[in-house]
Design an enzyme around this catalytic site. Structure first.
Site, PDB file in Angstrom:
ATOM      1  N   GLU A  84       1.035  12.229   2.482  1.00 38.39           N
ATOM      2  CA  GLU A  84       2.459  12.525   2.235  1.00 38.39           C
ATOM      3  C   GLU A  84       2.963  11.706   1.043  1.00 38.39           C
ATOM      4  OE1 GLU A  84       1.195  11.753   5.225  1.00 38.39           O
ATOM      5  OE2 GLU A  84       1.385  13.692   6.249  1.00 38.39           O
ATOM      6  N   GLU A  87      -7.843   2.711  -6.792  1.00 38.54           N
ATOM      7  CA  GLU A  87      -8.207   3.023  -5.402  1.00 38.54           C
ATOM      8  C   GLU A  87      -8.091   4.534  -5.154  1.00 38.54           C
ATOM      9  OE1 GLU A  87      -6.056   0.619  -2.629  1.00 38.54           O
ATOM     10  OE2 GLU A  87      -7.213   1.329  -0.918  1.00 38.54           O
ATOM     11  N   GLN A 114      -8.594  -6.880   0.183  1.00 40.20           N
ATOM     12  CA  GLN A 114      -7.307  -6.547  -0.447  1.00 40.20           C
ATOM     13  C   GLN A 114      -6.208  -6.675   0.612  1.00 40.20           C
ATOM     14  OE1 GLN A 114      -7.403  -2.492  -1.723  1.00 40.20           O
ATOM     15  NE2 GLN A 114      -5.208  -2.324  -2.007  1.00 40.20           N
ATOM     16  N   GLY A 115      -5.349  -7.674   0.467  1.00 39.86           N
ATOM     17  CA  GLY A 115      -4.319  -7.934   1.478  1.00 39.86           C
ATOM     18  C   GLY A 115      -2.961  -7.424   1.024  1.00 39.86           C
ATOM     19  N   SER A 152      -1.215  -4.296   2.922  1.00 32.24           N
ATOM     20  CA  SER A 152      -0.451  -3.725   4.044  1.00 32.24           C
ATOM     21  C   SER A 152      -0.080  -4.787   5.073  1.00 32.24           C
ATOM     22  CB  SER A 152      -1.278  -2.654   4.744  1.00 32.24           C
ATOM     23  OG  SER A 152      -1.699  -1.677   3.834  1.00 32.24           O
ATOM     24  N   SER A 183      -9.513  -4.299   5.010  1.00 36.43           N
ATOM     25  CA  SER A 183     -10.919  -3.895   5.137  1.00 36.43           C
ATOM     26  C   SER A 183     -11.845  -5.068   4.834  1.00 36.43           C
ATOM     27  CB  SER A 183     -11.241  -2.753   4.174  1.00 36.43           C
ATOM     28  OG  SER A 183     -10.517  -1.608   4.530  1.00 36.43           O
TER      29      SER A 183
END
Ligand code: FAD
Length: 364
Positions: free
Chosen positions: A348, A234, A118-119, A121, A153
């Site tokens: 957060e 997720e 999963q690209g 970030s 990942s």
């Protein structure tokens, strides 16, 4: 098949088909074991339940997938984090990919033939995902992608990547999503070592990568909508089996002869049980509506809290086990548990979502 029959028959099958992992705990071995387990479960049809016929599935509710993950986790057959990826990527891919593409490629992932990644970030865009700067420019029948992803990942094992890139102007509306083949020229993967000593994620450099037009997921500009559909998975459905794994670890803590601190152990059990109750509710609402949304941030907060409490308690009740060992499972898992308040969106950010989108408390 109803859930009770499914579980009973699956347990019978698992009792007679030994898929136990070897003693090797390296990431290479875990990824190979994941592929082995998926392949066996796919060939015996268990991996097909809960997925639509269009991608090789046998139908039935998503809860059947949750039960499968739970039984796999309870028996320790696959590492629970990497087991999750299917649950994270595939529901959204089925919704957005051209049907022929999903029919061709999804069975390869479900059946253990391929690993995907999963690209999303980037070095400057994690929490503020909508600011990402990897760009895709149309060139005839192709898109040409350039930029950099990070914390991807298992990218070094992946055959495909669900990629977010900018095809338009700034902000949410300028984002599109693609399913990229990782062996396309122009892609460089550099593994990164985590705190717990494993090369679990990677930097991915994209330099003029040519992506065929039919690899666009949805329409140009649908990237943000896809991300908002994918991230709730997720942050929720994949936790059902993770909680089963954490219950195993609580049992192991007792078996390892920890100090019998009933308050501390009771608090861990309660946190795990709370996360499990919430997860059951999420499975029910997925079955009822077929969709998940910002309410899954509650699941993510509860899971991360329970996971970190479990490993903090292990550190406290098995004195020295985390601090003084270099390689033991408790140390490795303790360190990995710190990531629970980061991956899938930080603690957060989850609290911001709860405040703004569920409680309507405004921006500040
Ligand atoms: C184990 C692991 C696996 C991962 N796998 C993947 C993967 O496969 N694919 C992928 O795309 N990404 C992956 N990630 C990346 C993950 O999604 C990001 O790390 C996460 O979204 C946070 O982004 P960041 O690291 O850039 O931190 P930043 O966004 O820079 O945040 C830094 C700190 O600032 C805080 N902060 C930021 N904005 C706000 C705000 N508005 N209000 C309050 N606090 C704020 C954050 O909570 C955090 O504490 C993975 C991360 C980990 C740890």
């Amino acid at each position: 098949m109803n859930v009770t029959d499914f579980r009973r028959r699956l347990r019978d099958w698992l009792d007679t088909h030994d898929l136990s992992p070897a003693a090797d705990h390296s990431l290479d071995a875990q990824v190979a074991q994941l592929a082995r387990v998926r392949r066996a479960l796919w060939e015996a049809d268990w991996m097909r339940y809960g997925w639509p016929a269009e991608v090789g599935g046998l139908g039935g509710g998503a809860v059947l997938r949750a039960v499968l993950g739970e039984e796999v986790a309870r028996r320790g057959l696959a590492e629970p984090g990497i087991w999750s990826l299917v649950e994270v990527l595939v529901p959204t891919l089925i919704d957005y990919a051209p049907p022929a593409l999903a029919a061709d490629l999804v069975p390869r992932l479900l059946g253990g033939e391929e690993q995907w990644c999963q690209g999303f970030s980037e070095p400057g865009s994690g929490s503020d995902l909508a600011s990402l700067s990897t760009r895709a420019v149309r060139d005839g029948e192709h898109w040409v992608v350039s930029g950099q992803k990070v914390w991807t990942s298992l990218a070094q094992y992946a055959a495909r990547c669900v990629l977010l890139a900018r095809t338009g102007g700034p902000g949410h509306a300028g984002l599109s999503a693609f399913l990229l083949d990782m062996d396309t020229p122009g892609i460089t993967v550099r593994p990164l070592r985590t705190l717990h000593g494993v090369d679990e994620f990677a930097e991915v450099f994209l330099d003029g990568v040519r992506v065929p037009g039919d690899r666009l997921l949805g329409a140009p500009g649908d990237g943000w909508r896809l991300a908002m559909d994918l991230l709730p998975h997720e942050r929720s459905t994949c936790f059902w089996h993770r909680i089963a794994h954490l219950h195993n670890r609580l049992d192991r803590l007792l078996a390892d002869g920890c100090e019998p601190d009933a308050d501390a152990l009771g608090t861990v059990w309660l946190d795990l049980h709370t996360a499990r109750c919430r997860s059951a509710r999420t499975q029910r609402s997925l079955a009822a509506d077929g969709r998940l949304g910002p309410e899954t941030s509650v699941d993510k907060i509860l899971l991360a809290t329970a996971e970190q409490r479990l490993y903090d308690t292990a550190r406290d009740l098995l004195p020295g086990t985390v601090e003084l060992s270099d390689t033991g499972a408790w140390r490795t898992e303790y360190l990995y548990s710190r990531a629970a308040t980061v991956y899938g969106g930080t603690a957060e950010i989850q609290r911001n979502i709860v405040a703004r989108r569920l409680l309507d408390l405004g921006k500040e």
